[in-house]
Design a protein around this motif. Structure first.
Motif, PDB file in Angstrom:
ATOM      1  N   UNK A   1      36.940  32.272  33.160  1.00 10.35           N
ATOM      2  CA  UNK A   1      37.835  31.351  32.461  1.00 10.35           C
ATOM      3  C   UNK A   1      37.799  29.923  33.008  1.00 10.35           C
ATOM      4  N   UNK A   2      37.479  29.765  34.263  1.00 10.75           N
ATOM      5  CA  UNK A   2      37.471  28.427  34.861  1.00 10.75           C
ATOM      6  C   UNK A   2      36.223  27.625  34.505  1.00 10.75           C
ATOM      7  N   UNK A   3      35.115  28.296  34.251  1.00 12.34           N
ATOM      8  CA  UNK A   3      33.847  27.599  33.985  1.00 12.34           C
ATOM      9  C   UNK A   3      32.950  28.502  33.151  1.00 12.34           C
ATOM     10  N   UNK A   4      33.261  28.630  31.877  1.00 18.41           N
ATOM     11  CA  UNK A   4      32.565  29.584  31.032  1.00 18.41           C
ATOM     12  C   UNK A   4      31.258  29.039  30.486  1.00 18.41           C
ATOM     13  N   UNK A   5      30.202  29.793  30.674  1.00 17.99           N
ATOM     14  CA  UNK A   5      28.884  29.492  30.102  1.00 17.99           C
ATOM     15  C   UNK A   5      28.699  30.417  28.900  1.00 17.99           C
ATOM     16  N   UNK A   6      28.579  29.849  27.711  1.00 14.80           N
ATOM     17  CA  UNK A   6      28.578  30.635  26.481  1.00 14.80           C
ATOM     18  C   UNK A   6      27.200  30.947  25.923  1.00 14.80           C
ATOM     19  N   UNK A   7      26.147  30.480  26.554  1.00 13.99           N
ATOM     20  CA  UNK A   7      24.790  30.657  26.031  1.00 13.99           C
ATOM     21  C   UNK A   7      24.451  32.077  25.612  1.00 13.99           C
ATOM     22  N   UNK A   8      24.611  33.070  26.486  1.00 12.14           N
ATOM     23  CA  UNK A   8      24.250  34.437  26.090  1.00 12.14           C
ATOM     24  C   UNK A   8      25.055  34.956  24.896  1.00 12.14           C
ATOM     25  N   UNK A   9      26.330  34.639  24.841  1.00 15.20           N
ATOM     26  CA  UNK A   9      27.160  35.096  23.726  1.00 15.20           C
ATOM     27  C   UNK A   9      26.727  34.408  22.437  1.00 15.20           C
TER      28      UNK A   9
ATOM     29  N   UNK B   1      38.373  40.389  33.085  1.00 17.88           N
ATOM     30  CA  UNK B   1      38.692  39.017  33.493  1.00 17.88           C
ATOM     31  C   UNK B   1      40.092  38.629  33.025  1.00 17.88           C
ATOM     32  N   UNK B   2      40.440  39.019  31.804  1.00 17.68           N
ATOM     33  CA  UNK B   2      41.780  38.725  31.287  1.00 17.68           C
ATOM     34  C   UNK B   2      42.848  39.426  32.126  1.00 17.68           C
ATOM     35  N   UNK B   3      42.637  40.692  32.433  1.00 21.05           N
ATOM     36  CA  UNK B   3      43.613  41.445  33.232  1.00 21.05           C
ATOM     37  C   UNK B   3      43.779  40.825  34.613  1.00 21.05           C
ATOM     38  N   UNK B   4      42.681  40.415  35.218  1.00 20.53           N
ATOM     39  CA  UNK B   4      42.765  39.775  36.541  1.00 20.53           C
ATOM     40  C   UNK B   4      43.541  38.468  36.457  1.00 20.53           C
ATOM     41  N   UNK B   5      43.250  37.683  35.445  1.00 20.67           N
ATOM     42  CA  UNK B   5      43.916  36.396  35.263  1.00 20.67           C
ATOM     43  C   UNK B   5      45.414  36.593  35.015  1.00 20.67           C
ATOM     44  N   UNK B   6      45.757  37.575  34.174  1.00 17.30           N
ATOM     45  CA  UNK B   6      47.168  37.819  33.869  1.00 17.30           C
ATOM     46  C   UNK B   6      47.943  38.304  35.087  1.00 17.30           C
ATOM     47  N   UNK B   7      47.258  38.905  36.032  1.00 21.14           N
ATOM     48  CA  UNK B   7      47.905  39.386  37.247  1.00 21.14           C
ATOM     49  C   UNK B   7      48.141  38.307  38.283  1.00 21.14           C
ATOM     50  N   UNK B   8      47.761  37.059  37.974  1.00 19.33           N
ATOM     51  CA  UNK B   8      47.877  35.964  38.938  1.00 19.33           C
ATOM     52  C   UNK B   8      48.908  34.914  38.525  1.00 19.33           C
ATOM     53  N   UNK B   9      49.904  35.301  37.743  1.00 19.48           N
ATOM     54  CA  UNK B   9      50.928  34.365  37.276  1.00 19.48           C
ATOM     55  C   UNK B   9      50.288  33.123  36.655  1.00 19.48           C
ATOM     56  N   UNK B  10      49.567  33.317  35.552  1.00 20.12           N
ATOM     57  CA  UNK B  10      48.809  32.215  34.958  1.00 20.12           C
ATOM     58  C   UNK B  10      49.664  31.228  34.174  1.00 20.12           C
ATOM     59  N   UNK B  11      49.051  30.135  33.816  1.00 25.41           N
ATOM     60  CA  UNK B  11      49.625  29.190  32.866  1.00 25.41           C
ATOM     61  C   UNK B  11      49.391  29.816  31.488  1.00 25.41           C
ATOM     62  N   UNK B  12      50.468  30.232  30.829  1.00 22.39           N
ATOM     63  CA  UNK B  12      50.329  30.960  29.576  1.00 22.39           C
ATOM     64  C   UNK B  12      49.712  30.113  28.469  1.00 22.39           C
ATOM     65  N   UNK B  13      49.886  28.830  28.529  1.00 18.82           N
ATOM     66  CA  UNK B  13      49.246  27.946  27.557  1.00 18.82           C
ATOM     67  C   UNK B  13      47.733  27.989  27.701  1.00 18.82           C
ATOM     68  N   UNK B  14      47.254  28.012  28.936  1.00 19.18           N
ATOM     69  CA  UNK B  14      45.809  28.111  29.178  1.00 19.18           C
ATOM     70  C   UNK B  14      45.270  29.458  28.710  1.00 19.18           C
ATOM     71  N   UNK B  15      46.017  30.525  28.979  1.00 21.97           N
ATOM     72  CA  UNK B  15      45.598  31.856  28.542  1.00 21.97           C
ATOM     73  C   UNK B  15      45.494  31.893  27.022  1.00 21.97           C
TER      74      UNK B  15
END
Length: 98
Positions: free
Chosen positions: A21-29, A59-73
Motif C-alpha cells: 500500500x505504501x509503494x504499489x507497483x502495478x505493472x504485473x496486474x 496486506x489489507x488485514x495487516x494494514x487494518x491491524x495497525x490502526x490505519x488512516x481509514x481515508x487512506x484505506x
C-alpha cells in the motif's frame, strides 16, 4: 494457446508481484488485465484468485491491524476496484471474487 502459453506466463509474472500500500507497483496486474478480453472472466478470476487476491487480502488485514488512516484505506480499496472494473467489469460478478 491461452491455457498452455499465455496463462502460465501471466501467473509467472504475478508470482513476483507484491502488494504494498505504501509503494504499489502495478505493472504485473496491468499486464494480466490487458488480457481480460481474450481470457474471459472465468479464467481471469481463477488466475487472480490464485495469484493476487490472497496477497491482497493479507496486506489489507495487516494494514487494518495497525490502526490505519481509514481515508487512506478507503482510497486504496477504491483504487483497486477501479483498476479492475475498467478492463474487466464482469469480474466483480464472480462469486469467489466478491
Amino acid at each position: 494457446l491461452l491455457a498452455r502459453g499465455i496463462l502460465p506466463k501471466l501467473a509467472e509474472g504475478m508470482a513476483a508481484f507484491r502488494v504494498n500500500p505504501a509503494d504499489q507497483k502495478l505493472g504485473p496486474v496491468r499486464r494480466v488485465l490487458a488480457w481480460a478480453g481474450l481470457l474471459g472472466m472465468e479464467q481471469l478470476a481463477a488466475l487472480l484468485l490464485r495469484t493476487f487476491f490472497p496477497r491482497w487480502l493479507a496486506a489489507l488485514a495487516e494494514w487494518l491491524g495497525q490502526d490505519p488512516d481509514w481515508g487512506e484505506v478507503s482510497q486504496w480499496y477504491c483504487g483497486w476496484k477501479a483498476l479492475f472494473l475498467r478492463p474487466a467489469p464482469g469480474l466483480i460478478d464472480d462469486v469467489a471474487v466478491r
